[in-house]
Write an enzyme that holds these catalytic residues in place. Structure first.
Site, PDB file in Angstrom:
ATOM      1  N   LYS A   9       0.834  -1.216   0.000  1.00 38.44           N
ATOM      2  CA  LYS A   9       0.000   0.000   0.000  1.00 38.44           C
ATOM      3  C   LYS A   9       0.872   1.271   0.000  1.00 38.44           C
ATOM      4  CE  LYS A   9      -4.007  -2.234   2.216  1.00 38.44           C
ATOM      5  NZ  LYS A   9      -5.054  -2.121   3.274  1.00 38.44           N
ATOM      6  N   TYR A  49     -12.311  -2.428  -4.124  1.00 38.86           N
ATOM      7  CA  TYR A  49     -12.828  -2.630  -2.768  1.00 38.86           C
ATOM      8  C   TYR A  49     -14.360  -2.561  -2.730  1.00 38.86           C
ATOM      9  CZ  TYR A  49      -8.332  -2.697  -0.253  1.00 38.86           C
ATOM     10  OH  TYR A  49      -7.096  -3.043   0.262  1.00 38.86           O
ATOM     11  N   ARG A  85      -1.535 -14.246   3.997  1.00 39.40           N
ATOM     12  CA  ARG A  85      -2.334 -13.647   5.089  1.00 39.40           C
ATOM     13  C   ARG A  85      -1.593 -13.786   6.427  1.00 39.40           C
ATOM     14  NH1 ARG A  85      -6.722 -10.387   3.841  1.00 39.40           N
ATOM     15  NH2 ARG A  85      -7.374 -10.816   5.975  1.00 39.40           N
ATOM     16  N   ARG A 102       2.667  -6.340   9.015  1.00 41.58           N
ATOM     17  CA  ARG A 102       1.935  -5.203   9.593  1.00 41.58           C
ATOM     18  C   ARG A 102       2.510  -4.795  10.945  1.00 41.58           C
ATOM     19  NH1 ARG A 102      -3.957  -7.170   7.349  1.00 41.58           N
ATOM     20  NH2 ARG A 102      -4.109  -5.724   5.597  1.00 41.58           N
ATOM     21  N   ASN A 112      -1.993   0.336   6.686  1.00 46.79           N
ATOM     22  CA  ASN A 112      -1.543  -0.954   7.241  1.00 46.79           C
ATOM     23  C   ASN A 112      -0.684  -1.770   6.269  1.00 46.79           C
ATOM     24  OD1 ASN A 112      -3.602  -1.809   5.596  1.00 46.79           O
ATOM     25  ND2 ASN A 112      -4.743  -2.905   7.174  1.00 46.79           N
ATOM     26  N   HIS A 115      -2.105  -5.362   1.415  1.00 42.88           N
ATOM     27  CA  HIS A 115      -3.380  -6.047   1.179  1.00 42.88           C
ATOM     28  C   HIS A 115      -3.057  -7.457   0.723  1.00 42.88           C
ATOM     29  CE1 HIS A 115      -7.257  -7.158  -0.662  1.00 42.88           C
ATOM     30  NE2 HIS A 115      -6.506  -7.646  -1.646  1.00 42.88           N
ATOM     31  N   GLU A 126      -9.028 -10.673  -8.195  1.00 46.49           N
ATOM     32  CA  GLU A 126      -8.086  -9.577  -7.925  1.00 46.49           C
ATOM     33  C   GLU A 126      -6.867  -9.649  -8.849  1.00 46.49           C
ATOM     34  OE1 GLU A 126      -7.258  -9.552  -3.729  1.00 46.49           O
ATOM     35  OE2 GLU A 126      -9.309  -8.956  -3.233  1.00 46.49           O
TER      36      GLU A 126
HETATM   37  P1  RTP Z   1      -6.995  -5.950   3.076  1.00 43.85           P
HETATM   38  O1  RTP Z   1      -8.314  -6.264   2.414  1.00 43.85           O
HETATM   39  O2  RTP Z   1      -6.491  -4.561   2.774  1.00 43.85           O
HETATM   40  O3  RTP Z   1      -5.978  -7.029   2.805  1.00 43.85           O
HETATM   41  O4  RTP Z   1      -7.177  -5.991   4.663  1.00 43.85           O
HETATM   42  P2  RTP Z   1      -7.967  -7.047   5.522  1.00 43.85           P
HETATM   43  O5  RTP Z   1      -8.496  -8.147   4.649  1.00 43.85           O
HETATM   44  O6  RTP Z   1      -7.061  -7.435   6.647  1.00 43.85           O
HETATM   45  O7  RTP Z   1      -9.147  -6.172   6.086  1.00 43.85           O
HETATM   46  P3  RTP Z   1     -10.604  -5.888   5.452  1.00 43.85           P
HETATM   47  O8  RTP Z   1     -11.604  -6.235   6.478  1.00 43.85           O
HETATM   48  O9  RTP Z   1     -10.727  -6.524   4.094  1.00 43.85           O
HETATM   49  O10 RTP Z   1     -10.596  -4.310   5.286  1.00 43.85           O
HETATM   50  C1  RTP Z   1      -9.972  -3.687   4.176  1.00 43.85           C
HETATM   51  C2  RTP Z   1      -9.149  -2.516   4.646  1.00 43.85           C
HETATM   52  O11 RTP Z   1     -10.028  -1.504   5.142  1.00 43.85           O
HETATM   53  C3  RTP Z   1      -9.421  -0.852   6.239  1.00 43.85           C
HETATM   54  N1  RTP Z   1     -10.247  -0.997   7.419  1.00 43.85           N
HETATM   55  N2  RTP Z   1     -10.483  -0.010   8.210  1.00 43.85           N
HETATM   56  N3  RTP Z   1     -11.409   1.585  10.333  1.00 43.85           N
HETATM   57  C4  RTP Z   1     -11.764   0.310  10.283  1.00 43.85           C
HETATM   58  O12 RTP Z   1     -12.463  -0.214  11.121  1.00 43.85           O
HETATM   59  C5  RTP Z   1     -11.255  -0.485   9.189  1.00 43.85           C
HETATM   60  N4  RTP Z   1     -11.510  -1.743   8.995  1.00 43.85           N
HETATM   61  C6  RTP Z   1     -10.861  -2.071   7.856  1.00 43.85           C
HETATM   62  C7  RTP Z   1      -8.074  -1.485   6.478  1.00 43.85           C
HETATM   63  O13 RTP Z   1      -7.065  -0.689   5.890  1.00 43.85           O
HETATM   64  C8  RTP Z   1      -8.191  -2.822   5.788  1.00 43.85           C
HETATM   65  O14 RTP Z   1      -6.927  -3.284   5.352  1.00 43.85           O
HETATM   66 MG    MG Z   2      -9.616  -7.786   2.909  1.00 48.89          MG
END
Ligand code: RTP
Ligand code: MG
Length: 137
Positions: A9, A49, A85, A102, A112, A115, A126
């Site tokens: 990112k 997204y 992951r 992270r 963070n 992704h 993707e």
């Molecule tokens: P990513 O998709 O980026 O790999 O991250 P992830 O699976 O660990 O998390 P996801 O639930 O898919 O959320 C996508 C991205 O959105 C941001 N986020 N912000 N403020 C919040 O509560 C919140 N929750 C998620 C994060 O940057 C996350 O990577």
């Molecule tokens: Mg995700």
């Protein structure tokens, strides 16, 4: 062989830790099948997204993802999706296991560092979002 998509990112690209992050993938036995530096438009980031479109953090997420260039990579290897992951660590760096990407490079839940695709089905979608088949080796 399983493939998954990684995005380094804008925060991690700005910190100049692209090589360190890619080295972690290789050290864990994943191969780089394709990689490039690019910059997402707002339309790109909203489409990528789209699954989070109704979430309260959607606008912040899109704003962040278009704030600078990213490095997108197709990782290949046994259990590539789950392995990536695991290397990434928890979404919130404050909760990420020590030694994860992270924990070591991320500043906040928004910035963070990385992704990673979260299912094999999403990985296929993707990967084809960013790469033509002829770019993946
Ligand atoms: P990513 O998709 O980026 O790999 O991250 P992830 O699976 O660990 O998390 P996801 O639930 O898919 O959320 C996508 C991205 O959105 C941001 N986020 N912000 N403020 C919040 O509560 C919140 N929750 C998620 C994060 O940057 C996350 O990577
Ligand atoms: Mg995700």
């Amino acid at each position: 062989m399983e493939q998954t998509l990684s995005i380094i990112k804008p925060d991690a690209v700005a910190k100049n830790v692209v090589g360190q992050i890619l080295a972690r993938f290789e050290a864990a036995g994943l191969r780089i099948a394709a990689t490039k530096k690019t910059r997402l438009s707002r339309v790109d980031a909203e489409a990528f997204y789209a699954i989070h479109a109704e979430r309260p953090f959607f606008k912040d997420l899109v704003d962040f993802m278009i704030s600078g260039p990213v490095v997108v990579t197709v990782l290949e290897g046994e259990n590539a999706m789950a392995k990536n992951r695991e290397l990434m660590g928890a979404t919130n760096p404050a909760e990420a296991e020590p030694g994860t990407i992270r924990a070591d490079f991320a500043d906040s839940i928004d910035a963070n560092a990385v992704h990673g695709s979260d299912s094999l089905e999403n990985a296929k979608v993707e990967i084809s979002f960013f790469f033509a088949q002829r770019e993946i080796h």
